[in-house]
Design a protein around this motif. Sequence first.
Motif, PDB file in Angstrom:
ATOM      1  N   CYS A  54      57.699  42.015 -71.448  1.00 24.63           N
ATOM      2  CA  CYS A  54      56.638  41.919 -70.111  1.00 24.63           C
ATOM      3  C   CYS A  54      57.435  43.391 -69.786  1.00 24.63           C
ATOM      4  CB  CYS A  54      57.093  40.927 -69.483  1.00 24.63           C
ATOM      5  SG  CYS A  54      58.503  41.560 -68.950  1.00 24.63           S
ATOM      6  N   GLN A  55      55.964  43.654 -68.769  1.00 23.84           N
ATOM      7  CA  GLN A  55      55.134  45.118 -68.634  1.00 23.84           C
ATOM      8  C   GLN A  55      55.971  45.313 -66.663  1.00 23.84           C
ATOM      9  OE1 GLN A  55      52.395  45.407 -70.668  1.00 23.84           O
ATOM     10  NE2 GLN A  55      52.879  48.234 -71.447  1.00 23.84           N
ATOM     11  N   CYS A  56      56.324  46.087 -65.963  1.00 22.18           N
ATOM     12  CA  CYS A  56      56.151  46.906 -64.686  1.00 22.18           C
ATOM     13  C   CYS A  56      55.910  48.185 -64.478  1.00 22.18           C
ATOM     14  CB  CYS A  56      57.744  46.592 -64.471  1.00 22.18           C
ATOM     15  SG  CYS A  56      58.635  46.670 -64.721  1.00 22.18           S
ATOM     16  N   GLU A  57      55.549  47.633 -62.777  1.00 21.66           N
ATOM     17  CA  GLU A  57      55.734  49.617 -62.261  1.00 21.66           C
ATOM     18  C   GLU A  57      56.775  50.037 -62.187  1.00 21.66           C
ATOM     19  OE1 GLU A  57      52.824  51.115 -61.982  1.00 21.66           O
ATOM     20  OE2 GLU A  57      51.330  49.672 -63.002  1.00 21.66           O
ATOM     21  N   GLY A  58      56.373  51.449 -62.140  1.00 22.80           N
ATOM     22  CA  GLY A  58      58.499  52.063 -62.049  1.00 22.80           C
ATOM     23  C   GLY A  58      58.523  53.477 -61.741  1.00 22.80           C
ATOM     24  N   GLN A  59      59.401  54.501 -62.186  1.00 20.27           N
ATOM     25  CA  GLN A  59      59.157  55.966 -61.968  1.00 20.27           C
ATOM     26  C   GLN A  59      57.896  56.256 -63.132  1.00 20.27           C
ATOM     27  OE1 GLN A  59      63.080  57.823 -62.886  1.00 20.27           O
ATOM     28  NE2 GLN A  59      62.181  59.360 -62.542  1.00 20.27           N
ATOM     29  N   VAL A  60      57.270  56.940 -62.164  1.00 17.91           N
ATOM     30  CA  VAL A  60      56.499  58.199 -63.546  1.00 17.91           C
ATOM     31  C   VAL A  60      57.199  59.166 -64.347  1.00 17.91           C
ATOM     32  CG1 VAL A  60      54.161  59.138 -63.434  1.00 17.91           C
ATOM     33  CG2 VAL A  60      54.886  57.934 -61.269  1.00 17.91           C
ATOM     34  N   ILE A  61      57.256  58.986 -65.659  1.00 19.31           N
ATOM     35  CA  ILE A  61      57.313  59.374 -66.062  1.00 19.31           C
ATOM     36  C   ILE A  61      56.120  60.494 -67.862  1.00 19.31           C
ATOM     37  CG2 ILE A  61      58.841  59.204 -68.912  1.00 19.31           C
ATOM     38  CD1 ILE A  61      60.374  58.623 -66.596  1.00 19.31           C
ATOM     39  N   SER A  62      56.986  61.824 -67.978  1.00 22.68           N
ATOM     40  CA  SER A  62      55.854  61.701 -68.629  1.00 22.68           C
ATOM     41  C   SER A  62      56.430  61.651 -70.395  1.00 22.68           C
ATOM     42  CB  SER A  62      55.413  62.899 -68.481  1.00 22.68           C
ATOM     43  OG  SER A  62      54.698  63.216 -66.995  1.00 22.68           O
ATOM     44  N   TRP A  71      56.132  50.369 -67.794  1.00 27.31           N
ATOM     45  CA  TRP A  71      57.465  49.925 -68.443  1.00 27.31           C
ATOM     46  C   TRP A  71      56.911  49.682 -68.771  1.00 27.31           C
ATOM     47  CZ3 TRP A  71      62.434  53.371 -68.684  1.00 27.31           C
ATOM     48  CH2 TRP A  71      61.725  54.231 -67.033  1.00 27.31           C
ATOM     49  N   ASP A  72      58.253  48.841 -70.544  1.00 25.55           N
ATOM     50  CA  ASP A  72      58.184  48.205 -71.110  1.00 25.55           C
ATOM     51  C   ASP A  72      59.396  47.424 -70.764  1.00 25.55           C
ATOM     52  OD1 ASP A  72      55.603  48.958 -71.671  1.00 25.55           O
ATOM     53  OD2 ASP A  72      56.373  50.056 -73.358  1.00 25.55           O
ATOM     54  N   CYS A  73      59.906  46.144 -70.973  1.00 30.36           N
ATOM     55  CA  CYS A  73      60.773  45.342 -71.060  1.00 30.36           C
ATOM     56  C   CYS A  73      61.030  44.988 -72.537  1.00 30.36           C
ATOM     57  CB  CYS A  73      60.679  43.824 -70.029  1.00 30.36           C
ATOM     58  SG  CYS A  73      62.217  42.965 -70.158  1.00 30.36           S
ATOM     59  N   ILE A  74      62.033  45.472 -73.322  1.00 29.69           N
ATOM     60  CA  ILE A  74      62.376  45.223 -74.470  1.00 29.69           C
ATOM     61  C   ILE A  74      63.586  44.063 -75.011  1.00 29.69           C
ATOM     62  CG2 ILE A  74      61.531  47.156 -74.894  1.00 29.69           C
ATOM     63  CD1 ILE A  74      63.669  48.596 -76.013  1.00 29.69           C
ATOM     64  N   GLY A  75      63.630  43.740 -73.826  1.00 26.69           N
ATOM     65  CA  GLY A  75      65.067  43.091 -73.932  1.00 26.69           C
ATOM     66  C   GLY A  75      65.488  42.376 -72.501  1.00 26.69           C
ATOM     67  N   ASN A  76      66.199  41.690 -72.613  1.00 29.01           N
ATOM     68  CA  ASN A  76      66.744  40.623 -70.997  1.00 29.01           C
ATOM     69  C   ASN A  76      66.966  42.226 -70.433  1.00 29.01           C
ATOM     70  OD1 ASN A  76      67.590  39.384 -69.613  1.00 29.01           O
ATOM     71  ND2 ASN A  76      70.153  38.530 -70.293  1.00 29.01           N
ATOM     72  N   THR A  94      50.597  43.218 -72.393  1.00 33.98           N
ATOM     73  CA  THR A  94      51.382  41.702 -72.550  1.00 33.98           C
ATOM     74  C   THR A  94      51.945  41.446 -70.540  1.00 33.98           C
ATOM     75  OG1 THR A  94      52.883  40.395 -73.098  1.00 33.98           O
ATOM     76  CG2 THR A  94      53.364  43.131 -72.624  1.00 33.98           C
ATOM     77  N   SER A  95      52.204  40.599 -70.515  1.00 34.09           N
ATOM     78  CA  SER A  95      52.185  40.007 -68.632  1.00 34.09           C
ATOM     79  C   SER A  95      53.188  40.938 -68.192  1.00 34.09           C
ATOM     80  CB  SER A  95      52.671  38.174 -69.183  1.00 34.09           C
ATOM     81  OG  SER A  95      54.020  38.201 -69.463  1.00 34.09           O
ATOM     82  N   ARG A  96      52.693  40.290 -66.540  1.00 33.60           N
ATOM     83  CA  ARG A  96      53.669  41.477 -65.774  1.00 33.60           C
ATOM     84  C   ARG A  96      54.500  40.969 -65.578  1.00 33.60           C
ATOM     85  NH1 ARG A  96      48.786  44.021 -61.765  1.00 33.60           N
ATOM     86  NH2 ARG A  96      47.980  44.721 -63.431  1.00 33.60           N
ATOM     87  N   CYS A  97      55.653  41.728 -66.049  1.00 32.89           N
ATOM     88  CA  CYS A  97      57.414  40.965 -65.714  1.00 32.89           C
ATOM     89  C   CYS A  97      57.366  40.491 -63.749  1.00 32.89           C
ATOM     90  CB  CYS A  97      58.285  42.236 -65.510  1.00 32.89           C
ATOM     91  SG  CYS A  97      58.407  43.234 -67.249  1.00 32.89           S
ATOM     92  N   GLY A  98      58.474  39.347 -64.416  1.00 33.17           N
ATOM     93  CA  GLY A  98      58.764  39.038 -63.021  1.00 33.17           C
ATOM     94  C   GLY A  98      57.868  37.908 -61.876  1.00 33.17           C
TER      95      GLY A  98
END
Length: 98
Positions: A54-62, A71-76, A94-98
């Motif tokens: 899943c994916q979610c919003e977080g810190q801005v990264i370049s 940010w991509d969740c790649i595991g628990n 893909t789907s949003r985390c949460g």
Amino acid sequence: MLAGASEAAAAVGGSGFPTFPVAPGYQVNVRSGPGTNYSILRVLPFGATVGVRCQCEGQVISGPYGTTALWDCIGNGEFISDAYVKTGSSGYVTSRCG
């Protein structure tokens, strides 16, 4: 798979999650949350491929694939910045985390 993801870059692996390559030439920190203020759990090796749960919003990264807050969740409880993952899209694949 959601529209916008490169079908050539993404394939559903044995995990049932779409898989994508990490930017070549980078060893990426896997963190316990979506930001550099979270602890490093492990480091992905050069040439890694990840399954994105899943994916979610977080810190801005370049990174090599642009600047993003995604940010991509790649595991628990394991996250990497989408700026280091070749998804073929600047948005959700893909789907949003949460």
